[in-house]
Design a protein around this motif. Structure first.
Motif, PDB file in Angstrom:
ATOM      1  N   ILE A 118       0.830  -1.197   0.000  1.00 20.59           N
ATOM      2  CA  ILE A 118       0.000   0.000   0.000  1.00 20.59           C
ATOM      3  C   ILE A 118       0.868   1.253   0.000  1.00 20.59           C
ATOM      4  CG2 ILE A 118      -1.732   1.289   1.295  1.00 20.59           C
ATOM      5  CD1 ILE A 118      -2.828  -1.141  -0.090  1.00 20.59           C
ATOM      6  N   ILE A 119       1.978   1.213   0.758  1.00 15.07           N
ATOM      7  CA  ILE A 119       2.886   2.362   0.771  1.00 15.07           C
ATOM      8  C   ILE A 119       3.461   2.608  -0.621  1.00 15.07           C
ATOM      9  CG2 ILE A 119       5.110   3.194   1.632  1.00 15.07           C
ATOM     10  CD1 ILE A 119       4.505   1.809   4.275  1.00 15.07           C
ATOM     11  N   ILE A 120       3.896   1.534  -1.301  1.00 14.39           N
ATOM     12  CA  ILE A 120       4.457   1.676  -2.641  1.00 14.39           C
ATOM     13  C   ILE A 120       3.418   2.251  -3.596  1.00 14.39           C
ATOM     14  CG2 ILE A 120       5.275   0.399  -4.651  1.00 14.39           C
ATOM     15  CD1 ILE A 120       6.812  -1.413  -2.838  1.00 14.39           C
ATOM     16  N   ILE A 121       2.177   1.747  -3.525  1.00 15.36           N
ATOM     17  CA  ILE A 121       1.131   2.243  -4.417  1.00 15.36           C
ATOM     18  C   ILE A 121       0.832   3.711  -4.119  1.00 15.36           C
ATOM     19  CG2 ILE A 121      -1.283   1.967  -5.095  1.00 15.36           C
ATOM     20  CD1 ILE A 121      -1.001  -1.016  -4.482  1.00 15.36           C
ATOM     21  N   GLY A 122       0.808   4.058  -2.824  1.00 17.30           N
ATOM     22  CA  GLY A 122       0.566   5.448  -2.462  1.00 17.30           C
ATOM     23  C   GLY A 122       1.662   6.371  -2.958  1.00 17.30           C
ATOM     24  N   GLN A 123       2.935   5.965  -2.765  1.00 18.80           N
ATOM     25  CA  GLN A 123       4.050   6.765  -3.270  1.00 18.80           C
ATOM     26  C   GLN A 123       4.020   6.845  -4.795  1.00 18.80           C
ATOM     27  OE1 GLN A 123       5.244   8.282  -0.045  1.00 18.80           O
ATOM     28  NE2 GLN A 123       6.877   8.386  -1.565  1.00 18.80           N
ATOM     29  N   THR A 124       3.606   5.744  -5.427  1.00 22.61           N
ATOM     30  CA  THR A 124       3.497   5.749  -6.883  1.00 22.61           C
ATOM     31  C   THR A 124       2.451   6.752  -7.338  1.00 22.61           C
ATOM     32  OG1 THR A 124       4.178   3.418  -7.032  1.00 22.61           O
ATOM     33  CG2 THR A 124       2.931   4.338  -8.885  1.00 22.61           C
ATOM     34  N   GLY A 125       1.308   6.772  -6.647  1.00 19.15           N
ATOM     35  CA  GLY A 125       0.268   7.741  -6.993  1.00 19.15           C
ATOM     36  C   GLY A 125       0.744   9.170  -6.851  1.00 19.15           C
ATOM     37  N   GLY A 126       1.457   9.457  -5.764  1.00 19.55           N
ATOM     38  CA  GLY A 126       1.990  10.804  -5.581  1.00 19.55           C
ATOM     39  C   GLY A 126       3.013  11.167  -6.642  1.00 19.55           C
ATOM     40  N   SER A 127       3.866  10.209  -7.012  1.00 24.98           N
ATOM     41  CA  SER A 127       4.887  10.466  -8.025  1.00 24.98           C
ATOM     42  C   SER A 127       4.254  10.717  -9.394  1.00 24.98           C
ATOM     43  CB  SER A 127       5.852   9.276  -8.106  1.00 24.98           C
ATOM     44  OG  SER A 127       6.472   9.041  -6.852  1.00 24.98           O
ATOM     45  N   VAL A 128       3.245   9.917  -9.734  1.00 28.13           N
ATOM     46  CA  VAL A 128       2.552  10.117 -11.006  1.00 28.13           C
ATOM     47  C   VAL A 128       1.852  11.476 -11.025  1.00 28.13           C
ATOM     48  CG1 VAL A 128       0.663   9.284 -12.460  1.00 28.13           C
ATOM     49  CG2 VAL A 128       2.284   7.669 -11.481  1.00 28.13           C
ATOM     50  N   ALA A 129       1.271  11.868  -9.878  1.00 29.17           N
ATOM     51  CA  ALA A 129       0.626  13.183  -9.800  1.00 29.17           C
ATOM     52  C   ALA A 129       1.633  14.297 -10.073  1.00 29.17           C
ATOM     53  CB  ALA A 129      -0.016  13.371  -8.429  1.00 29.17           C
ATOM     54  N   TYR A 130       2.855  14.150  -9.571  1.00 26.94           N
ATOM     55  CA  TYR A 130       3.910  15.128  -9.857  1.00 26.94           C
ATOM     56  C   TYR A 130       4.120  15.252 -11.368  1.00 26.94           C
ATOM     57  CZ  TYR A 130       5.814  16.089  -5.182  1.00 26.94           C
ATOM     58  OH  TYR A 130       6.003  16.531  -3.906  1.00 26.94           O
ATOM     59  N   LEU A 131       4.247  14.099 -12.038  1.00 28.96           N
ATOM     60  CA  LEU A 131       4.527  14.116 -13.473  1.00 28.96           C
ATOM     61  C   LEU A 131       3.362  14.697 -14.266  1.00 28.96           C
ATOM     62  CD1 LEU A 131       6.258  10.631 -13.887  1.00 28.96           C
ATOM     63  CD2 LEU A 131       7.341  12.881 -13.756  1.00 28.96           C
ATOM     64  N   VAL A 132       2.134  14.355 -13.880  1.00 26.46           N
ATOM     65  CA  VAL A 132       0.962  14.907 -14.562  1.00 26.46           C
ATOM     66  C   VAL A 132       0.930  16.422 -14.405  1.00 26.46           C
ATOM     67  CG1 VAL A 132      -1.560  14.954 -14.598  1.00 26.46           C
ATOM     68  CG2 VAL A 132      -0.362  12.781 -14.315  1.00 26.46           C
ATOM     69  N   PHE A 133       1.205  16.877 -13.198  1.00 23.26           N
ATOM     70  CA  PHE A 133       1.216  18.312 -12.918  1.00 23.26           C
ATOM     71  C   PHE A 133       2.262  19.019 -13.787  1.00 23.26           C
ATOM     72  CE2 PHE A 133       2.504  22.118 -10.738  1.00 23.26           C
ATOM     73  CZ  PHE A 133       1.334  22.628 -10.195  1.00 23.26           C
ATOM     74  N   ILE A 134       3.478  18.467 -13.835  1.00 24.97           N
ATOM     75  CA  ILE A 134       4.555  19.079 -14.621  1.00 24.97           C
ATOM     76  C   ILE A 134       4.184  19.110 -16.103  1.00 24.97           C
ATOM     77  CG2 ILE A 134       6.941  18.782 -15.384  1.00 24.97           C
ATOM     78  CD1 ILE A 134       7.506  17.556 -12.610  1.00 24.97           C
ATOM     79  N   GLY A 135       3.671  17.999 -16.602  1.00 25.56           N
ATOM     80  CA  GLY A 135       3.328  17.931 -18.016  1.00 25.56           C
ATOM     81  C   GLY A 135       2.269  18.939 -18.414  1.00 25.56           C
ATOM     82  N   GLN A 136       1.206  19.049 -17.614  1.00 26.55           N
ATOM     83  CA  GLN A 136       0.117  19.964 -17.977  1.00 26.55           C
ATOM     84  C   GLN A 136       0.536  21.422 -17.864  1.00 26.55           C
ATOM     85  OE1 GLN A 136      -3.629  19.106 -16.098  1.00 26.55           O
ATOM     86  NE2 GLN A 136      -3.593  16.945 -16.644  1.00 26.55           N
ATOM     87  N   ASN A 137       1.304  21.774 -16.833  1.00 26.41           N
ATOM     88  CA  ASN A 137       1.695  23.166 -16.658  1.00 26.41           C
ATOM     89  C   ASN A 137       2.701  23.616 -17.708  1.00 26.41           C
ATOM     90  OD1 ASN A 137       0.799  24.813 -14.009  1.00 26.41           O
ATOM     91  ND2 ASN A 137       0.681  22.622 -13.594  1.00 26.41           N
TER      92      ASN A 137
END
Length: 425
Positions: A118-137
Motif C-alpha cells: 500500500i505504501i508503494i502504491i501510495g508513493q506511486t500515486g503521488g509520483s505520477v501526480a507530480y509528473l501529470v502536474f509538470i506535463g500539464q503546466n
C-alpha cells in the motif's frame, strides 16, 4: 525487511520542536493543494471546507493511533525482556517502529507485505501526480511541447539520472526547494484571487455552498491526498530530542495546514467559480510572471521527484537483494549492481508512461486520495489500534476505531466504483 522511511529534513535524532514542525510541513504540503479549488467547485465552498476540516481532524486522530500502537509495543517488549527504556535506548533500537513493523507485529509477514504494498502504491500515486502536474503546466506555458507526453519524454532522462542518487541527505534540499516553489505558486494564486474578488464585490454571489451530494466524496478524496506524508509519523516522532512534545507540535501543524487549505480552496473557487481548472495555476492569466511561476514550480517538482521515488526504490531493491532472491542467487556483484540500476530506470519509465495516460489531475488525485490514501490514513491505523490497544481500550475508543475502519473501507470502495463504473458501462 524494508528500510525505514526517513525524515526529509533531518536524519537521526535530536530535532527541536521547530525543526520537527518544519519536517511535518514538508512531509504534508505538496502539489495536491493546487487541486483544492477544483474540489471546492465540485462540492461547494461550505461542503468543501467541512470536508477538508474533517479530513484534517481524522488524519490527526489516526496519527495519534499509530503513536498509541507504538507505545503499546514498547510496553510489551519491556515486559518481555525486562529492559527499561534507558537500557533499550542504549541498546540501539530505541523501541522505534516503522509502519511495516506494525503490520508485521500485528498480522505477521502478510501484514508487512500488505502494508508495504500500500505504501508503494501510495508513493506511486503521488509520483505520477507530480509528473501529470509538470506535463500539464509546462504544456500550457510552451504550446510547442503539447501534449504533456512530449514534456514527460524530454524530462525522463533527467529523472532517471536523479534516481541514481542514493543519499536522502543529498536529495533533501530538492524537497525544500519544491515546497518553496509551492509556496510561491500559492502566493501567486492568492494574489490573483484577491484581485478578482475585489473586482466582483460580492464574492459569494453565484457560488454554491453545497453543489451536490456526489461532489463531497470527490472533495474529501482530494483533501485526504493533500495530507500526504502519513507514513512518516513514527519517523518524525522518533527524530525529536523530546518525544513527549511531538503531539502538541503535530496538532499545531495539522491545524495550521487545515486552515491554509480551507482558505486557499474557498478563495480559489470564489474567484473562478465554474471555470476553476483542476490545477488552479492553469486559471492564471497568460503573462510572463505567471509563466515564470509555473516554470519554477515545475523545476522544483522535477528535482524533488527523486525524493518521492526514494521509498519505492528502497523497497524494490530490498526485495531484489533479499536472501534467496533470484538476483542474489544467480547474479554476481557487477551484475547485481547493474540489475539495481536497471530496476530504477524501469520504475521511473513505467511511472512516466502511466502519467501519459492520466486524463485529468483532479480526478486522479481524488482517486488516489479516496482509495490508497484512505487505506493508509484511516483503515490501517484503526486496524492496528484494534489489534494492539483494543483489548484494553474503552468502549468509546473501540467504537471510533470501528467507525474509522468501516468508513475508510466504504470511502475506498466508492473511489474504486467512480473509476471502474464508467469503464464497465
Amino acid at each position: 525487511m524494508a528500510p525505514e522511511l526517513k525524515v526529509p529534513l533531518l536524519e537521526g535524532r535530536g530535532a527541536t520542536p521547530a525543526q520537527t514542525l518544519g519536517n511535518i510541513l514538508v512531509s504534508i504540503v505538496g502539489t495536491g493543494v493546487l487541486g483544492l479549488p477544483f474540489a471546492f467547485r465540485a462540492a461547494g465552498w461550505l461542503a468543501g471546507a467541512l470536508g477538508v476540516a474533517a479530513a484534517g481532524a481524522a488524519t490527526f486522530y489516526c496519527m495519534l493511533l499509530l503513536l498509541d500502537c507504538r507505545d503499546k509495543l514498547r510496553e510489551q517488549e519491556t515486559e518481555e525482556d525486562g529492559l527499561g527504556d534507558e537500557r533499550r535506548l542504549n541498546r540501539g533500537d530505541g523501541g522505534n517502529y516503522t509502519y511495516g513493523d506494525l503490520g508485521e507485529r500485528g498480522f505477521g509477514p502478510v501484514g508487512r507485505y500488505f502494508t508495504e504494498a500500500i505504501i508503494i502504491i501510495g508513493q506511486t500515486g503521488g509520483s505520477v501526480a507530480y509528473l501529470v502536474f509538470i506535463g500539464q503546466n509546462l504544456s500550457s506555458v510552451l504550446p510547442a511541447l503539447s501534449p504533456p507526453a512530449v514534456v514527460l519524454a524530454l524530462l525522463l532522462p533527467a529523472e532517471v539520472a536523479l534516481s541514481f542518487v542514493r543519499s536522502l541527505s543529498a536529495l533533501a534540499p530538492f524537497s525544500i526547494l519544491a515546497d518553496a516553489c509551492t509556496v510561491l505558486a500559492v502566493a501567486a494564486v492568492v494574489k490573483e484571487d484577491v484581485q478578482l474578488l475585489a473586482e466582483r464585490g460580492r464574492p459569494f454571489a453565484g457560488r454554491s455552498a453545497f453543489a451536490g451530494l456526489w461532489g463531497v466524496p470527490f472533495a474529501c478524496g482530494v483533501a485526504v491526498f493533500c495530507f500526504e506524508g502519513f507514513c512518516l509519523t513514527l519517523a518524525l516522532e522518533a527524530s525529536m530530542s523530546n518525544r513527549g512534545r511531538f503531539r502538541p507540535v503535530l496538532f499545531q501543524a495539522i491545524v495550521g495546514v487545515t486552515i491554509v487549505y480551507i482558505s486557499f480552496g474557498v478563495c480559489g473557487y470564489l474567484a473562478y467559480g465554474d471555470d476553476t481548472r483542476d490545477i488552479v495555476t492553469l486559471n492564471l492569466p497568460d503573462n510572463w510572471s505567471t509563466a515564470a511561476v509555473k516554470v519554477v514550480l515545475c523545476v522544483g517538482l522535477a528535482l524533488t521527484f527523486a525524493v518521492m521515488m526514494y521509498p519505492i526504490h528502497e523497497i524494490v531493491e530490498a526485495r531484489l537483494l533479499a536472501p534467496g532472491g533470484w538476483v542474489r542467487r544467480r547474479c554476481g556483484g557487477v551484475v547485481q549492481r547493474a540489475a539495481l540500476h536497471l530496476s530504477r530506470v524501469a520504475v521511473v519509465a513505467a511511472l512516466a508512461a502511466i502519467a501519459c495516460f492520466v486524463p485529468a489531475f483532479g480526478d486522479f488525485v481524488a482517486f488516489v486520495g479516496s482509495t490508497v490514501c484512505a487505506l493508509l490514513s484511516f483503515v490501517l491505523p484503526a486496524l492496528f489500534h484494534l489489534r494492539f490497544v483494543g483489548p484494553t481500550a474503552s468502549p468509546w475508543a473501540r467504537a471510533v476505531d470501528y467507525f474509522l475502519l468501516l468508513a475508510g473501507l466504504v470511502f475506498a470502495g466508492h473511489g474504486m466504483y467512480t473509476v471502474l463504473a464508467p469503464i464497465y458501462n
